[in-house]
Structures are given as C-alpha cells and as structure tokens.
Design a protein around this motif. Structure first.
Motif, PDB file in Angstrom:
ATOM      1  N   GLN A   1     -52.953  -5.694  21.309  1.00 46.35           N
ATOM      2  CA  GLN A   1     -53.870  -6.827  21.301  1.00 46.35           C
ATOM      3  C   GLN A   1     -53.071  -8.129  21.203  1.00 46.35           C
ATOM      4  OE1 GLN A   1     -57.132  -6.923  21.659  1.00 46.35           O
ATOM      5  NE2 GLN A   1     -57.638  -4.737  21.558  1.00 46.35           N
ATOM      6  N   ILE A   2     -53.333  -9.040  22.119  1.00 42.82           N
ATOM      7  CA  ILE A   2     -52.652 -10.340  22.109  1.00 42.82           C
ATOM      8  C   ILE A   2     -53.659 -11.370  21.603  1.00 42.82           C
ATOM      9  CG2 ILE A   2     -51.444 -12.059  23.489  1.00 42.82           C
ATOM     10  CD1 ILE A   2     -50.562  -9.878  25.321  1.00 42.82           C
ATOM     11  N   PRO A   3     -53.537 -11.821  20.362  1.00 40.08           N
ATOM     12  CA  PRO A   3     -54.538 -12.712  19.771  1.00 40.08           C
ATOM     13  C   PRO A   3     -54.298 -14.168  20.140  1.00 40.08           C
ATOM     14  CG  PRO A   3     -52.865 -12.216  18.148  1.00 40.08           C
ATOM     15  CD  PRO A   3     -52.464 -11.479  19.407  1.00 40.08           C
ATOM     16  N   TYR A   4     -55.237 -15.004  19.738  1.00 40.10           N
ATOM     17  CA  TYR A   4     -55.018 -16.444  19.825  1.00 40.10           C
ATOM     18  C   TYR A   4     -53.945 -16.828  18.811  1.00 40.10           C
ATOM     19  CZ  TYR A   4     -59.251 -17.019  22.638  1.00 40.10           C
ATOM     20  OH  TYR A   4     -60.180 -16.956  23.629  1.00 40.10           O
ATOM     21  N   PRO A   5     -53.080 -17.761  19.141  1.00 40.70           N
ATOM     22  CA  PRO A   5     -52.024 -18.133  18.191  1.00 40.70           C
ATOM     23  C   PRO A   5     -52.585 -18.846  16.969  1.00 40.70           C
ATOM     24  CG  PRO A   5     -51.991 -19.571  20.109  1.00 40.70           C
ATOM     25  CD  PRO A   5     -52.975 -18.499  20.416  1.00 40.70           C
ATOM     26  N   ASN A   6     -51.978 -18.616  15.814  1.00 40.06           N
ATOM     27  CA  ASN A   6     -52.372 -19.328  14.598  1.00 40.06           C
ATOM     28  C   ASN A   6     -51.699 -20.696  14.575  1.00 40.06           C
ATOM     29  OD1 ASN A   6     -49.717 -18.714  14.005  1.00 40.06           O
ATOM     30  ND2 ASN A   6     -50.231 -17.077  12.563  1.00 40.06           N
ATOM     31  N   ALA A   7     -51.861 -21.411  13.455  1.00 39.09           N
ATOM     32  CA  ALA A   7     -51.317 -22.771  13.374  1.00 39.09           C
ATOM     33  C   ALA A   7     -49.803 -22.781  13.563  1.00 39.09           C
ATOM     34  CB  ALA A   7     -51.693 -23.404  12.033  1.00 39.09           C
ATOM     35  N   LYS A   8     -49.129 -21.801  12.962  1.00 41.90           N
ATOM     36  CA  LYS A   8     -47.678 -21.720  13.118  1.00 41.90           C
ATOM     37  C   LYS A   8     -47.302 -21.426  14.567  1.00 41.90           C
ATOM     38  CE  LYS A   8     -43.628 -19.178  11.459  1.00 41.90           C
ATOM     39  NZ  LYS A   8     -43.152 -18.092  10.550  1.00 41.90           N
TER      40      LYS A   8
ATOM     41  N   ASP B   1     -69.924 -30.500   0.334  1.00 39.14           N
ATOM     42  CA  ASP B   1     -68.865 -29.578  -0.085  1.00 39.14           C
ATOM     43  C   ASP B   1     -68.833 -28.374   0.861  1.00 39.14           C
ATOM     44  OD1 ASP B   1     -68.334 -31.251  -2.200  1.00 39.14           O
ATOM     45  OD2 ASP B   1     -69.649 -30.166  -3.601  1.00 39.14           O
ATOM     46  N   SER B   2     -67.652 -27.826   1.081  1.00 42.94           N
ATOM     47  CA  SER B   2     -67.402 -26.644   1.923  1.00 42.94           C
ATOM     48  C   SER B   2     -67.573 -26.920   3.412  1.00 42.94           C
ATOM     49  CB  SER B   2     -68.311 -25.468   1.531  1.00 42.94           C
ATOM     50  OG  SER B   2     -68.108 -25.123   0.173  1.00 42.94           O
TER      51      SER B   2
ATOM     52  N   MET C   1     -70.253 -36.873  20.447  1.00 43.60           N
ATOM     53  CA  MET C   1     -69.815 -35.640  19.789  1.00 43.60           C
ATOM     54  C   MET C   1     -69.068 -35.975  18.504  1.00 43.60           C
ATOM     55  SD  MET C   1     -67.265 -32.650  21.223  1.00 43.60           S
ATOM     56  CE  MET C   1     -68.448 -32.049  22.410  1.00 43.60           C
ATOM     57  N   VAL C   2     -69.258 -35.088  17.520  1.00 44.52           N
ATOM     58  CA  VAL C   2     -68.466 -35.105  16.301  1.00 44.52           C
ATOM     59  C   VAL C   2     -67.781 -33.749  16.206  1.00 44.52           C
ATOM     60  CG1 VAL C   2     -68.498 -35.189  13.780  1.00 44.52           C
ATOM     61  CG2 VAL C   2     -69.898 -36.782  15.085  1.00 44.52           C
ATOM     62  N   THR C   3     -66.461 -33.730  16.222  1.00 44.56           N
ATOM     63  CA  THR C   3     -65.714 -32.479  16.142  1.00 44.56           C
ATOM     64  C   THR C   3     -65.138 -32.310  14.750  1.00 44.56           C
ATOM     65  OG1 THR C   3     -63.713 -33.574  16.964  1.00 44.56           O
ATOM     66  CG2 THR C   3     -65.136 -32.513  18.585  1.00 44.56           C
ATOM     67  N   GLN C   4     -65.117 -31.059  14.299  1.00 41.64           N
ATOM     68  CA  GLN C   4     -64.594 -30.732  12.984  1.00 41.64           C
ATOM     69  C   GLN C   4     -63.423 -29.766  13.127  1.00 41.64           C
ATOM     70  OE1 GLN C   4     -68.926 -29.887  11.670  1.00 41.64           O
ATOM     71  NE2 GLN C   4     -67.840 -30.273   9.736  1.00 41.64           N
ATOM     72  N   LEU C   5     -62.548 -29.787  12.138  1.00 41.48           N
ATOM     73  CA  LEU C   5     -61.375 -28.928  12.147  1.00 41.48           C
ATOM     74  C   LEU C   5     -61.689 -27.633  11.399  1.00 41.48           C
ATOM     75  CD1 LEU C   5     -58.520 -31.471  11.377  1.00 41.48           C
ATOM     76  CD2 LEU C   5     -59.073 -30.421  13.566  1.00 41.48           C
ATOM     77  N   PRO C   6     -61.805 -26.518  12.114  1.00 43.19           N
ATOM     78  CA  PRO C   6     -62.064 -25.258  11.404  1.00 43.19           C
ATOM     79  C   PRO C   6     -60.822 -24.796  10.660  1.00 43.19           C
ATOM     80  CG  PRO C   6     -61.745 -24.849  13.746  1.00 43.19           C
ATOM     81  CD  PRO C   6     -61.725 -26.344  13.572  1.00 43.19           C
ATOM     82  N   GLU C   7     -61.035 -24.104   9.563  1.00 42.16           N
ATOM     83  CA  GLU C   7     -59.930 -23.557   8.804  1.00 42.16           C
ATOM     84  C   GLU C   7     -59.490 -22.234   9.418  1.00 42.16           C
ATOM     85  OE1 GLU C   7     -61.133 -23.294   4.760  1.00 42.16           O
ATOM     86  OE2 GLU C   7     -61.482 -25.454   4.541  1.00 42.16           O
ATOM     87  N   GLU C   8     -58.310 -21.757   9.034  1.00 41.28           N
ATOM     88  CA  GLU C   8     -57.753 -20.557   9.643  1.00 41.28           C
ATOM     89  C   GLU C   8     -58.605 -19.321   9.374  1.00 41.28           C
ATOM     90  OE1 GLU C   8     -55.266 -20.136  11.723  1.00 41.28           O
ATOM     91  OE2 GLU C   8     -54.932 -22.291  11.782  1.00 41.28           O
ATOM     92  N   ASP C   9     -59.187 -19.230   8.178  1.00 48.83           N
ATOM     93  CA  ASP C   9     -59.984 -18.041   7.868  1.00 48.83           C
ATOM     94  C   ASP C   9     -61.323 -18.029   8.569  1.00 48.83           C
ATOM     95  OD1 ASP C   9     -61.045 -20.125   6.494  1.00 48.83           O
ATOM     96  OD2 ASP C   9     -61.141 -19.132   4.530  1.00 48.83           O
ATOM     97  N   ASP C  10     -61.715 -19.163   9.192  1.00 49.04           N
ATOM     98  CA  ASP C  10     -62.990 -19.198   9.917  1.00 49.04           C
ATOM     99  C   ASP C  10     -62.960 -18.310  11.153  1.00 49.04           C
ATOM    100  OD1 ASP C  10     -63.938 -20.929   8.053  1.00 49.04           O
ATOM    101  OD2 ASP C  10     -63.618 -22.747   9.246  1.00 49.04           O
ATOM    102  N   LYS C  11     -61.771 -17.929  11.630  1.00 43.08           N
ATOM    103  CA  LYS C  11     -61.682 -17.053  12.787  1.00 43.08           C
ATOM    104  C   LYS C  11     -61.985 -15.608  12.424  1.00 43.08           C
ATOM    105  CE  LYS C  11     -57.480 -18.144  13.814  1.00 43.08           C
ATOM    106  NZ  LYS C  11     -56.180 -18.181  14.527  1.00 43.08           N
TER     107      LYS C  11
ATOM    108  N   GLU D   1     -55.269 -29.297  14.655  1.00 39.36           N
ATOM    109  CA  GLU D   1     -56.459 -29.775  15.355  1.00 39.36           C
ATOM    110  C   GLU D   1     -56.816 -28.946  16.579  1.00 39.36           C
ATOM    111  OE1 GLU D   1     -55.525 -33.772  16.325  1.00 39.36           O
ATOM    112  OE2 GLU D   1     -55.814 -34.536  14.283  1.00 39.36           O
ATOM    113  N   THR D   2     -55.955 -28.030  16.961  1.00 41.97           N
ATOM    114  CA  THR D   2     -56.186 -27.257  18.194  1.00 41.97           C
ATOM    115  C   THR D   2     -56.477 -25.794  17.888  1.00 41.97           C
ATOM    116  OG1 THR D   2     -53.783 -27.012  18.375  1.00 41.97           O
ATOM    117  CG2 THR D   2     -54.816 -28.757  19.675  1.00 41.97           C
ATOM    118  N   SER D   3     -57.225 -25.540  16.837  1.00 39.96           N
ATOM    119  CA  SER D   3     -57.585 -24.159  16.512  1.00 39.96           C
ATOM    120  C   SER D   3     -58.424 -23.556  17.637  1.00 39.96           C
ATOM    121  CB  SER D   3     -58.385 -24.118  15.204  1.00 39.96           C
ATOM    122  OG  SER D   3     -58.788 -22.810  14.900  1.00 39.96           O
ATOM    123  N   GLY D   4     -58.078 -22.342  18.055  1.00 35.54           N
ATOM    124  CA  GLY D   4     -58.784 -21.690  19.158  1.00 35.54           C
ATOM    125  C   GLY D   4     -58.164 -21.938  20.513  1.00 35.54           C
ATOM    126  N   PHE D   5     -57.098 -22.741  20.586  1.00 40.15           N
ATOM    127  CA  PHE D   5     -56.428 -22.997  21.849  1.00 40.15           C
ATOM    128  C   PHE D   5     -55.491 -21.828  22.173  1.00 40.15           C
ATOM    129  CE2 PHE D   5     -56.617 -27.690  23.100  1.00 40.15           C
ATOM    130  CZ  PHE D   5     -57.894 -27.829  22.586  1.00 40.15           C
TER     131      PHE D   5
END
Length: 609
Positions: free
Chosen positions: A314-321, A423-424, A444-454, A348-352
């Motif tokens: 499985q080749i996942p989406y890359p994490n922040a690192k 909060d949250s 549009m208003v864009t928000q930065l998802p956290e890593e665990d949101d995936k 800022e590019t989570s999911g890319f």
C-alpha cells in the motif's frame, strides 16, 4: 401451389451450388469439418419440409459431427437430385476475379480502416499479434531516477529494495528452502509515486527490466491479448532472472473481466496472465510488479491471491515529514529564496500527493517568473500555487455587485470567527472572497486538518466542525436579519447534514439512537436508510435535526458575542479579498484588545455619573 414449390426448390439448388463453390476456396487450416451449415429461405423450407422431418429447427440446417448426410439435409439432397429442373446457377462463376475500382480509402460514412483490418485478419489471423514484440519491452536506457530520489514513501521503497536484493543474491535467500516472491502489487491513489518507484527499480536493478501497460494487451480480437502476454513472458524467460512491470493492470484484471458479458477477449487475456504467473509450468526467476489505482477488492481474486502476487504494498499519502522531503526535492530544482518555510507549507498541504506537490512548486515558479521575482518565496507558494490548486485560478469573468460581495464577506467571516473561538476546531488556514472557476464557489474558508484526522474523528471534533459549518448562515442572520439569509449556505448545510447523519447512524455517537451502526458501503449516503425500520429512521432524523439546531445556536451565540470582530474581518476581506490564518488571528486579537480598552474607558465615565 406446385409452381411455388418448383421455384422454391430451384432457389435451394442455387444456394447449395453457390455455397459449394465458396467451400472450394476455404483455407486448408480452417476446413476441418467439411459439413456445411446451410440456411434456406422460409418459403423454400415450407416447400421442402414434410411431416416426417424431425429436428429441422424451423428450416435451419445444422452441421452433424459425422460426414453422412441424414435427416432433413439428406432428404433435401435426395429430393434435389431427382428434380427435373436444371440448375442454371454455376457458383464458380460468381467469384469476382477482375479487380474493382473501389478501395477502402474511398469508403465514407463508416470505418473503412476497421473493415480493412478485418480483411487482413481473415487473410493472416496472426498479423495482429505480431506487432507486439516482448523483447522490445525491455528497458535498456537509463531512467535517471534512483531510490534516493523517491521521498515520502519509505515503507514502499523498502519493500521494492528487498526485491532487488533477492534477485541479486538468490542463493543467499533460498539457502534455507524459501522461495522468492512471484509478484508484488502496488496499490495507491493516483500521483502517490507507483510509477516513480518502477522507474527507480529499472535504474538500479542489476537484472533485465521489462515495462508495459495493461492496456497494451487489450484488443478487439479474441486471443490477440493472450498471445501478447505469452510473447512478453517468453522474452522475460529468456532473460531470467528479471523483473516485469505492468502498469495499470486493472485494464485487464478487473473483478468482472472473466464473467462480464462481451469481454471474451479480456477473459482470455486474464486467463493467460494467470497461467504465466502461477500455472502448471513454473516461472522461477521472473518477478512481476504491477501497479493499480483501484482498490484491491475490485481486482480479480484469482490474480491477487498468494502464489501470484505474494506481496501487496500500500502506497499511502505522504505525512507532514514526507511532504517536506518531497517539497525539498522539487524546490532544489528551482531558484528559491533563503527564507522559504517549507515546514509550514508541508503542514498546510495535508492530503496532497507527490504529484500535487510537484505541481505546487511548478505553479509557484511560474508565478514568481510572472511577477518578475528573482526567486520563489513562501508567498508565491501560498498565494499563487496553493490558491490555484485548491480553489482554482481567479475567475475574472465573475463581476459581483457590492451588495453580494458584502454578503459573501460576512458569510465567510462568520466561518472564520466561529472556527477561531471554538475549542477542538481545526485552525484557519485562509479566508477568501475570490470567486472560483465557473462562479460556483464565491468564497472559501480553509482549515488545516491535523495528522490524526486522516485516521479517525472524535465526537468533540465533529461537533466543533458542525458549529463551524453553521457559522456562515448564522452570520447572515446576525448581521442582516432572519429574513435576509441567502442560499450561500447550501453546500454548508449539505456537509453538516451528512456529517451529523454519519455521526448518529454510522459512528454510534448518539445516546437516543444508541451505539449502533447502520453502515452500508454501497450507499452514497454512507448509511442504509432503506433497510431500517420506521422507528430507528425517525430517531436518526430527529437526532440529526437536534444536532444541527444546537450547532446553529452555538454559532449565533459566538458571533453575537464577537460581532465587533466579525465586522472588522468582513471589512478587511472586502478590501484585500484574501487573508491568511495568521493575519485573521492577529486582526481578531487586535479587535478584542481594542474592544476591551473601549469598555474600560466607558466604565469610569459611567461610574463618575
């Protein structure tokens, strides 16, 4: 009546003569069974058939496995031999020996090239498969891509590096009785780096590497695809040990390839591939690496089983690192400023995917060149490339009146203010009132998802997201009144309703409904309302309505308490059109301090009175 029977019998005689003449020109390899199947006209059949005929099939003559004519065919031949009508039809004279002046290129209105291909296929059935040479699929030129160039997918890279180690030193790994894996299946979304991994394998492999696409085995003619599969593996066996890479294998290995109607050619191609991978004859030393974008469940189960594709990677989406590593690799190829903050861009590019990040850097470089800058800066990455990829380029054809722009500014400002004071809730990344392509998206208003949101969502985060989604409509009511609310909240209400429904009906986060899940993977809504009885369905609807009502009231409460900040944010959006999350946070903090100082100045004055 007798005259009709005589004419019909003569028609049968001429048909048989013509068919016999055509049979003399039949190719020797196709003339295995010389028993001709003849079809006669209904009128002739009615005239020649009698009451003792059985199995005539309504006038259709069928072939027999033996060479003796029997049944209706034998009786018809005997009857025709006794007829007193001379047969004036010579089938051999019907052969066209003089060439006509019409060629396939003169045919218009239909696919003349296709017809010409059919004729060539009849003359030489093997010519269609001869255009595929398996030996030409070997990659001999350098791909200039190494494993060190592959970033963000270290796990998948390690799996393929192991395959190369197995082939380089087969004796070391098989000395204890183990066998090399026969196949490796790469599974991942488009743009995650499957083909790039294959290019790195081709560059660093010390064994021959064959590469092709699954669509190269597709053909309209039966057995052509299977012959191409045999040609590929025949060339690979001669160069064993080696690697065979098949990109987009789902083109021939979909779950319905062997059972769907009208896919006989694809069925034979897949069966031949199954035999080559793990058939009666073993293919030791030939490792197949295949890539696909579709889920594993959509592939043929006989193909993905152990013994054919032993390893599924499985080749996942890359994490922040990983995203930062990919950005650094692409930014090294362009002129960049020294103060470029790639860590912020990576967050800022989570999911890319890797392809998305490559496009981001390229768009930023083009934007910097257009602006006349000497290097690519963080602003180019944020304002140019990200806006173009996430929202699309600025739509200059949409000219909104000032009243509409004001409504959009307060609507988007409501989302941002609620998100900051909830909060949250995910942090705000950007707010804009620039219309998107086609005018469908006015802001549009864009928000930065956290890593665990995936991986999962908590109940607290889902409730916070519902409050943010209701912030736009609540801002319209707080500022303009209940009768002035607009249709801008359509997409927000859809998302909020779907999220609340999943929360209640799928995730079991409702006390009234209970910890149950009415999950249905095949339903687009995410839950199977059709199979629910009336009472649970009613409870789900009531609970969703209550959740959305609470979220709307929470948003109104926040905006009423921070109306000063909402006005300030809307005014700045009308002026600058786009604000970053840091700018919005600084602006609201300044307004909060200013409001507190104003309150302190009012209180002493009132106490003096």
């Amino acid at each position: 009546m007798k005259m009709i029977q005589k004419v019909s019998t003569m028609a049968c005689c001429r048909l048989l003569a013509l068919h016999k003449a055509a049979a003399t020109h039949r190719p020797a390899e196709n003339a295995v069974n010389k028993e001709e199947a003849s079809f006669i006209a209904p009128a002739a059949a009615a005239a020649a058939a009698d009451t003792t005929t059985r199995g005539a099939g309504g006038g259709v003559l069928t072939s027999r496995p033996d060479r003796r004519r029997s049944g209706f065919a034998g009786k018809l031949t005997k009857q025709l031999s006794r007829t007193f009508f001379p047969c004036d039809c010579d089938g051999s004279k019907k052969e066209v020996k003089n060439p006509t002046s019409t060629k396939f290129k003169d045919v218009t209105g239909i696919d003349g090239a296709k017809a010409e291909d059919i004729v060539q296929h009849l003359q030489d059935p093997q010519h269609l498969a001869c255009d595929f040479d398996g030996s030409k699929k070997e990659v001999k030129n350098s791909t200039r891509t190494k494993f060190s160039d592959v970033k963000g997918i270290d796990g998948a890279k390690a799996e393929l590096e192991d395959i190369l180690h197995y082939l380089r030193d087969r004796g070391h790994f098989t000395r204890l009785g183990g066998k090399l894996p026969r196949g490796v299946l790469l599974l991942g979304a488009p743009g995650t780096g499957k083909t790039m991994l294959a290019r790195a394998m081709a560059e660093e492999a010390s064994v021959p590497f064959f590469a092709c696409s699954g669509s190269e085995f597709n053909d309209d003619y039966v057995f052509v695809g299977a012959k191409r599969v045999r040609a590929l593996f025949a060339a690979a066996k001669k160069r064993s040990p080696c690697i065979v890479f098949i990109d987009e294998i789902d083109a021939i290995a979909g779950s319905g390839s062997r059972c769907s109607y009208g896919s006989e050619s694809q069925m034979h191609t897949l069966n031949q591939l199954l035999v080559e991978l793990d058939g009666f004859e073993q293919n030791d030393g030939v490792i197949v690496v295949a890539a696909t974008n579709i889920p594993e469940s959509s592939l043929d189960k006989a193909l993905v089983r152990s013994g054919r594709f032993d390893r599924h990677v499985q080749i996942p989406y890359p994490n922040a690192k990983g995203r930062r590593q990919i950005l650094e690799a692409h930014m090294s190829k362009v002129l960049k400023a020294k103060d470029v903050d790639l860590q912020t861009i990576a967050k800022e590019t989570s999911g890319f995917t890797g392809a998305d990040l490559a496009n981001l850097v390229n768009e930023a470089a083009l934007k910097a060149a257009k602006d006349g800058a000497e290097a690519v800066t963080t602003q180019h990455l944020e304002y140019a490339a990200m806006k173009r990829i996430i929202m699309g380029s600025k739509n200059k054809t949409v000219a909104m009146p000032e009243s509409c722009r004001k409504m959009v500014a307060y609507h988007e400002g409501g989302h941002a203010v609620v998100a900051i004071h909830t909060d949250s809730a995910a942090p705000v990344e950007k707010a804009t009132i620039v219309p998107g392509p086609g005018g469908d998206n006015l802001g549009m208003v864009t928000q930065l998802p956290e890593e665990d949101d995936k991986f999962f969502f908590s109940k607290e985060k889902i409730l916070a997201q519902l409050d943010v989604l209701m912030g736009g409509r609540a801002a319209e009511e707080v500022i303009f009144g209940e009768s002035k609310v607009s249709s801008l909240a359509l997409s927000d209400l859809r998302k909020a309703t779907k999220l609340a429904t999943e929360m209640v009906a799928r995730y079991g986060m409702s006390k009234r409904v209970g910890p149950v899940s009415y999950d249905n993977d095949d339903d687009d809504d995410g839950w199977n309302a059709k199979t629910m009885i009336w009472q649970p369905k009613y409870l789900v609807n009531e609970e969703v309505r209550e959740l959305l009502g609470k979220a709307y009231n929470n948003a109104k409460t926040i905006l009423t308490a921070h109306s000063r900040e909402l006005h300030a944010l809307a005014n700045v959006l009308l002026k600058d059109q786009t604000l970053t999350g840091d700018q919005i946070t600084a602006l609201l903090k300044h307004e909060t301090l200013a409001g507190g100082q104003a309150a302190k100045q009012v209180l002493p004055a009132e106490s003096a009175k």
